[in-house]
Structure formats: C-alpha cells, structure tokens
Design an enzyme around this catalytic site. Structure first.
Site, PDB file in Angstrom:
ATOM      1  CG  HIS B 153      -1.921   0.988   1.402  1.00 33.69           C
ATOM      2  ND1 HIS B 153      -1.799   2.314   1.571  1.00 33.69           N
ATOM      3  CD2 HIS B 153      -3.210   0.959   1.166  1.00 33.69           C
ATOM      4  CE1 HIS B 153      -2.846   3.178   1.773  1.00 33.69           C
ATOM      5  NE2 HIS B 153      -3.624   2.076   1.437  1.00 33.69           N
ATOM      6  CG  ASP B 230       0.735  -2.401   6.172  1.00 34.74           C
ATOM      7  OD1 ASP B 230      -0.219  -2.968   6.920  1.00 34.74           O
ATOM      8  OD2 ASP B 230       0.438  -2.088   4.967  1.00 34.74           O
ATOM      9  CD  GLN B 233      -6.428  -4.598   3.613  1.00 38.40           C
ATOM     10  OE1 GLN B 233      -7.431  -5.395   3.846  1.00 38.40           O
ATOM     11  NE2 GLN B 233      -6.613  -3.454   3.312  1.00 38.40           N
ATOM     12  CE  LYS B 256      -6.798  -0.775   5.667  1.00 38.31           C
ATOM     13  NZ  LYS B 256      -7.701   0.098   4.641  1.00 38.31           N
ATOM     14  CB  CYS B 395      -3.770   3.209  -1.732  1.00 35.15           C
ATOM     15  SG  CYS B 395      -4.899   4.413  -1.474  1.00 35.15           S
TER      16      CYS B 395
END
Lengths: 156, 438
Positions: B153, B230, B233, B256, B395
């Site tokens: 991202h 990261d 997700q 999220k 993104c």
C-alpha cells in the site's frame, strides 16, 4: 429490480456515450509545436493528457490521450470535437455551461449549453451519480489548465 | 474501577471452539452454530446491517462496518467515564486512564505481544509507519538500505521514499510475480551489509495475497536488519502472534478491524523501541521540560504526544477482546468458504478476469475486471444494484503496474458477509458484463 436500475443506468450510459468511449475522437498526440497539461483524478487514478495548438486566439488543433472510465473518455472525445476552432472566450463559456450541466438541472438552466453543442447533453445523466461528476469534468479542467499554462489539473 | 472495566469490556460470551477438523465444511445457514453464536446472530453484532437498505458490503478491506461492542464501549466511555488521560488527579481522569490502559493490554493480548508497553497508539497504520520512519529512520546514515516490497500500500512505500530523500538512503525493491506473490528466493539477493530495514505487508490490500512474512523476517534479521510488517489487512483475517512472526514492528488500523476510525496501533519490540528517539513533541511524552531541553518518557508514552483519541482506543480494545472470545478459526474457515465461492463463480463468468494468487494463498480479498468496461463503470453498475466494491488503484499503484494493470474492481469480505453476498456479487457482475457488452 434489475430492469429498473438498468433503465436508469442506460440514461447515463447511452449508446452514443459508450460509442465515444470506445472510439474516441482526437485520441492521440499532436506534433510540436503544441502545449499540454496532465489531469489527474486522485480518487480513482484516472489520468489524461490534453494537447493543443493555438493560432492567435483560436484553438487550431487539440488531442488527448490517457486512460479512464467510459464517462471520462467520452467526455474528452466530445470536448475535443466541441472546442476545436473556438476562441478562448468561447471555450471558457462552454466550460461554464458544461460544468453547470453536470452539477444540476437548476445550474444548467442558469447557464445553458448553446444549441449547436446539444450533443453534450448526454452527460446530464451524471447528476444522478455524484461520485461520477468528476469523471465527466476532468478533461475540461485539464483543457483549462493548458490554456492557463499550468502543467497539471486535478479534480480534488 | 472493576465495575468500569466490566462496563467497557464485554464479558466473554463464548469459549474458543476447537479448530474445525474439515476445511471443506461450510457454515452458511443462518441458524448454524459457530461456537456459542450463530451465523445470523453474528451479523446482528454489526448494527449497520439492521438497516433495511443495507448494501451488500464488499469493501471491508478499505474500511469495515462497525461492531456493536466497539460502539457501545465508545458511547459508555463518553457518557460515564470521560476525562483526559494521564493528567488529572481526580477520580474521573483515573477512570478514563484505566480504560485507556486496559485497551492497550487488550491489544497486546490480541497480538500476542510480550508486554503492553510495546503497544503504541497511533491514528492508524499510516501514522504507525510514519512514526517508525520519523524516529528510527532518522538514525539511519547515507548509503543505508531499506527493502520495500512491490506489493505495498502506498502508506508503506511513500514514508520510505521521503525518508530516503532526507537521509540519502537507498531503497531496494522486492518484486512480485505475475500472480502478486512474493518469493523468498527474490529477497535473498537484496539483503546485504547495508540493509537496515525490511518493510513489507502481511496481506496485500489489492490482491489479498498472504505473504511469507515470518520467513522473510527471519532472513532479514539474520542479515542484521530490522523488520516492519504492515498488518492492516492481516489482523481482520489471520490470528497474528507478533512473537511467532519475529518482526520488530507490526502496524494495524482499528477501522479495518470493525472498530472506529482514527485509532490504530504499532507494536514494537521492547528493546528496539527503547533505542528510538521521539518523533513528535508535545505533552504526555515528556518527564521534565525546561526552556532549553526536555527529558522524554520511556515507550510507549515517548511516542504518544498530545491527547490521544481516548474513546476510539477503548473501542478498539473492546473489539479486540470480543474477537478473542469468538471461535476465530471456525469463522476464518467459514469466511474463506464464502470468499472461495465468489472467486469460483466470478472466475467461471465469461468476460471476467480474476487476478492474484488464488484462494489457497489469499485472505478473503480479490481483484477482478470485466472485459468491456472500466472498473469505475462496473462499480457504478454494482452500486446501482446495491453492491459496494472498491475500484481504482487501491493505493497500490506499483503492485497493479507489476501486473500490467491501472485499475481493478476489488471485493473484500468481513465477518458479516454470507454466501448470499458472494452469489449476489457474481450475479450482478455477470449482469454488468452483459450491460456493457459491445
């Protein structure tokens, strides 16, 4: 339910709009001398380059390239056809009328399209889809950027 | 204080069930039991879906609908326990502080962190990554190298580009294959004596790919580099243990994870955080200030300048706690089945192209296009038929470009989705393909 929604969508995606998006006019690049600007819609990543050449005050040649949705491609195609041969002042007036057309019926009545540009009326359908107004206006903002000697235009 | 923690923390309603033995088993009937909850009652835990006009929501990878437990915790804190944290000598501030620090412990347990002092509250993943770049990054020297994967991202790429410019660093890129996967064999040659950091995602936001993060972290640490993952997700779908992953930083966002926006967290390995300077100055992060200089708090306070989003943090903690009470493996299997159904139906639809690694190697998120229309036009069609998907570059422009794409439509699933949603997606995409057919 599908039928009703499809019928409403057909008001936006009219045959002529889809045709222009698939076979755009003035798609490509001009040979120098010319000026250009790039337009971005940061929301969706659409990008378009508008190139033009002026003779005195008149837009002698215009072309566009880039990628985007059916609405932005069709808008660029019809825009380049409409403004070819126009003076700057005429271009500005048409810009105002087109923007008004996309924003709402009231605005469109206040700043109507000239009769000879009625083909642009197919974009009135975007009013019902607020997220898509910027797709229709991006080519016009990019054209204005070239005329104002800015390198880029953005819808945000 | 004990009654406060009860009022902001839901009492566990279900014991974690034993993992489902057979991954083929589907749990889609509304009355079917998942531990102590049913499929239907689980969806009821997300108030948005009580709205009779609720859309088929397939954009959870962008931002998820909110769990009741988080909204209730937020409401309760604002109504009954709100004051600034770590400041007041009065009882109300102590209550607010206790709830806030309880949330930190809940998040630490959710991530299986060793100590809640390793949890730093941030506005989200983006701010967490910028924190590492703005603190640790400023200690790097010209010529040092950072490895960034091509799958990232923009929030795990642009902060490193900015840092590289400031500190004269070299960025090296770990490329993906044609199915948006990262191969460990491609990482090995990038690691060297100058590698200071590997920054990579745990799950791709655009394609859903689950990356070999633990193996990559081990390789990078062997080469003497630090590792930032990261997890934005990943946390909604995988059971994450930062101890097992072996990275040095793990970032995620509340919004999220069915919690409010404006809150997220950075987990940092304790001994690494100790060595890092502050990145923002202000109140709360200092021990003593004179006009000439200041002394800084130890982590995590050192990295939390200013009044934090207190109620949002408490809500995030409550959602993490709630998720831990659910039979997560069973729910994961169920959601994977729904995802697989959508993937299978769309893959079999004429004029539809589905991208990525396939369901076995992905979290429940995938990208696709239809032949005769741009994804934005497809999205408008789907929206008009009550189906919400994300379209565009997500993104993640470099990742899309690597697959020769500029834009896609992306469907992503959350705990509230069901098989009917998957079927509705497939049926509406097929209708769109027909509508736009040349």
């Amino acid at each position: 339910m599908h039928d009703l929604a499809d019928a409403e969508l057909r008001q936006l995606y009219q045959e002529s709009l889809l045709h222009h998006s698939r076979h755009p006019c003035n798609f490509g690049e001009l040979t120098p001398p010319m000026r250009e600007a790039r337009g971005y819609n940061p929301l969706c990543g659409d990008k378009i380059t508008v190139q033009l050449r002026e003779t005195g005050d008149r837009l002698e040649a215009i072309a566009f390239s880039g990628s985007g949705c059916a609405i932005s491609l069709a808008s660029a195609s019809l825009m380049t056809e409409a403004v070819k041969g126009m003076t700057r002042r005429e271009t500005e007036e048409l810009f105002a009328a087109f923007t008004a057309l996309c924003l709402g019926a009231e605005q469109a009545r206040a700043t109507p399209l000239p009769a000879r540009h009625e083909d642009l009326n197919i974009f009135a359908g975007v009013r019902e889809y607020p997220m898509r107004v910027k797709c229709a206006t991006l080519p016009w903002h990019t054209l204005r950027a070239v005329l104002e000697q800015r390198e880029t235009a953005t819808t945000e | 204080m004990s009654d406060l923690s009860q009022s902001v923390t839901p009492s566990p309603t279900a014991k974690t069930a034993a993992p489902d033995e057979s991954p083929k088993k589907t749990l889609n009937g509304a009355g079917e039991k998942i531990g102590a909850v049913t499929v239907a009652s689980l969806r009821d835990e997300f108030p948005y879906f009580a709205d009779e006009n609720a859309v088929v929501y397939l954009d959870s990878a962008s931002s998820a609908q909110k769990a009741r437990v988080g909204l209730d915790a937020m409401n309760d804190l604002y109504r009954h326990h709100y004051a600034n944290v770590h400041r007041g000598a009065y009882r109300l501030s102590a209550e607010s502080t206790a709830a806030f620090e309880n949330a930190r412990r809940q998040i630490a347990r959710f991530l299986d962190a060793e100590n809640s002092r390793e949890i730093i509250f941030t506005r989200g993943t983006t701010e967490a990554i910028n924190l590492v770049a703005g603190s640790l990054g400023e200690q790097m020297s010209p010529g040092d190298e950072i490895i960034v994967s091509e799958l990232e991202h923009h929030s795990n790429l642009v902060p490193w580009q900015l840092l590289a410019e400031r500190r004269k660093l070299k960025l090296r890129f770990w490329k993906i294959d044609a199915r948006a996967r990262l191969a460990l064999a491609d990482l090995a040659p990038l690691l060297g004596a100058r590698t200071r950091l590997l920054a990579m995602t745990h799950v791709s936001n655009a394609f859903g790919t689950i990356t070999p993060a633990a193996e990559a972290a081990a390789m990078a640490r062997d080469a003497g580099a630090l590792v930032l993952i990261d997890g934005a997700q990943a946390v909604p779908h995988l059971s994450v243990s930062v101890r097992e992953l072996g990275a040095d930083f793990y970032a995620f966002s509340g919004h999220k994870l069915y919690a409010p926006s404006g809150i997220g967290a950075l987990w940092g390995r304790g001994e690494v955080l100790e060595t890092m300077p502050p990145w923002q100055g202000g109140g709360e992060m200092i021990t003593e200030v004179s006009l000439a200089r200041s002394l800084y708090q130890p982590p995590p306070a050192r990295f939390e300048a200013g009044t934090p989003p207190i109620a949002e943090a408490v809500a995030l903690g409550a959602v993490c706690e709630w998720l831990m009470t659910l039979p997560r493996e069973l729910l994961r299997t169920r959601l994977h089945g729904i995802f697989a159904r959508a993937h299978e139906l769309l893959s079999a639809t004429a004029g539809v192209e589905v991208y990525g690694a396939g369901v076995a190697e992905s979290a429940p998120t995938f990208s696709f296009n239809i032949a005769d229309a741009h994804p934005h036009d497809l999205a408008t069609y789907l929206d008009s038929h009550g189906v919400a998907v994300r379209t565009g570059h997500h993104c993640a422009q470099p990742a899309l470009a690597a697959l020769g794409l500029e834009a896609t439509a992306r469907a992503s699933f959350g705990l509230y989705n069901n098989t009917a949603d998957a079927e509705r997606l497939a049926e509406t995409v097929a209708a769109a393909a027909n509508f736009f057919k040349r």
